[in-house]
Enzyme design. Sequence first.
Site, PDB file in Angstrom:
ATOM      1  CG  ASN A 137      30.514  16.135   4.485  1.00 56.10           C
ATOM      2  OD1 ASN A 137      30.653  14.758   4.276  1.00 56.10           O
ATOM      3  ND2 ASN A 137      29.332  16.958   4.164  1.00 56.10           N
ATOM      4  CG  ASP A 165      23.768  10.583   0.609  1.00 58.72           C
ATOM      5  OD1 ASP A 165      23.925  11.626   0.308  1.00 58.72           O
ATOM      6  OD2 ASP A 165      24.926  10.131   1.425  1.00 58.72           O
ATOM      7  CG  HIS A 193      28.217  11.878   2.318  1.00 56.74           C
ATOM      8  ND1 HIS A 193      26.638  12.091   2.003  1.00 56.74           N
ATOM      9  CD2 HIS A 193      28.237  13.303   2.914  1.00 56.74           C
ATOM     10  CE1 HIS A 193      26.153  12.919   2.290  1.00 56.74           C
ATOM     11  NE2 HIS A 193      27.167  13.806   2.813  1.00 56.74           N
TER      12      HIS A 193
END
Length: 339
Positions: A137, A165, A193
């Site tokens: 991330n 998700d 995300h």
Amino acid sequence: MNGKDGGELGNLILVTGAAGQIAYSLLFSIAKGDVFGKDQPVILLLLDITPMLPVLDGVVMELQDCALPLLRDIVPTDKEEVAFKDLDAAILVGSMPRKEGMERKDLLKANVAIFKSQGAALEKYAKKTVKVLVVGNPANTNCLIAAKSAPSIPKENFSCLTRLDHNRARSQVAMRCGVPATHVKNVIIWGNHSSTQYPDVHHCLVNMSGSELACFEAVKDDAWLKGDFIATVQQRGAAVIKARKLSSAMSAAKAICDHMRDIWSGTPEGEFISMGVYSSANSYGVPEDLIYSFPVQIKDKNWKIVEGLAINDFSQMKMDATAAELMEERDTAVAFLGV
């Protein structure tokens, strides 16, 4: 060193952050054949930072001790020139985790530098056909920077993970309806995300007692679907960290397997899944030059965005909000790196 797709020894698969939590749950499934095929040998290249190499040696020992018939070789390394050579697939998990008190932009600055370097390594060493999945991330923007740093590899070969998700959304609907998750299809994750992502069930179908119902008809609770359901999926990662004191590892590894298996094997007829892909044709009004999560179908290792889905005002507002966040992230990252 390639298997059926080009040689004898097996597909070369890189996992970065290979001494970490997600990789520990992921590597067994890859080595067992759950991802690239039950008859497809694999060679695992495991990259991590130098201080983690002793831990990585333990992971290698465990993989050896599994005595898996498809695992042809394991190469642990801290060197990009070893890890990225002639790859068939790269799963980029390793990134700096967000520490307490760290601003999102500080995390972005640290991680886009990592993904610029890894993109350059892909450009220099990997096959031009390599399929690259970014997990670390902020995944969408890291993926965009990696793609920009590997200009001779098609941007369509890069994707980021929003399947976790997608799986979370599917599972929430399934639990609400009292059916297995396999009875829920065509949920969509739009956008980033992050907590701005939009889990959309307007095109979702639920199989109940042999009949396929629209999700809103099956759930019979519009307020939940437009409120708590969305918030639950958006905040699920934070909820896991709060409960477990560690981030989602098992579920992230499962989502990575789902994502890569669908790239290799294709999506079932009539179904679509969510992945972060390069926006180039202004699909659904999304600005160009972002990695944005869309509904996609995959065939022959090529994805295409599912076009023509009706989008109501509620959905459009949420899709625009997450696109705005992605544009801001992209511009910040490009300013940091000058790519």
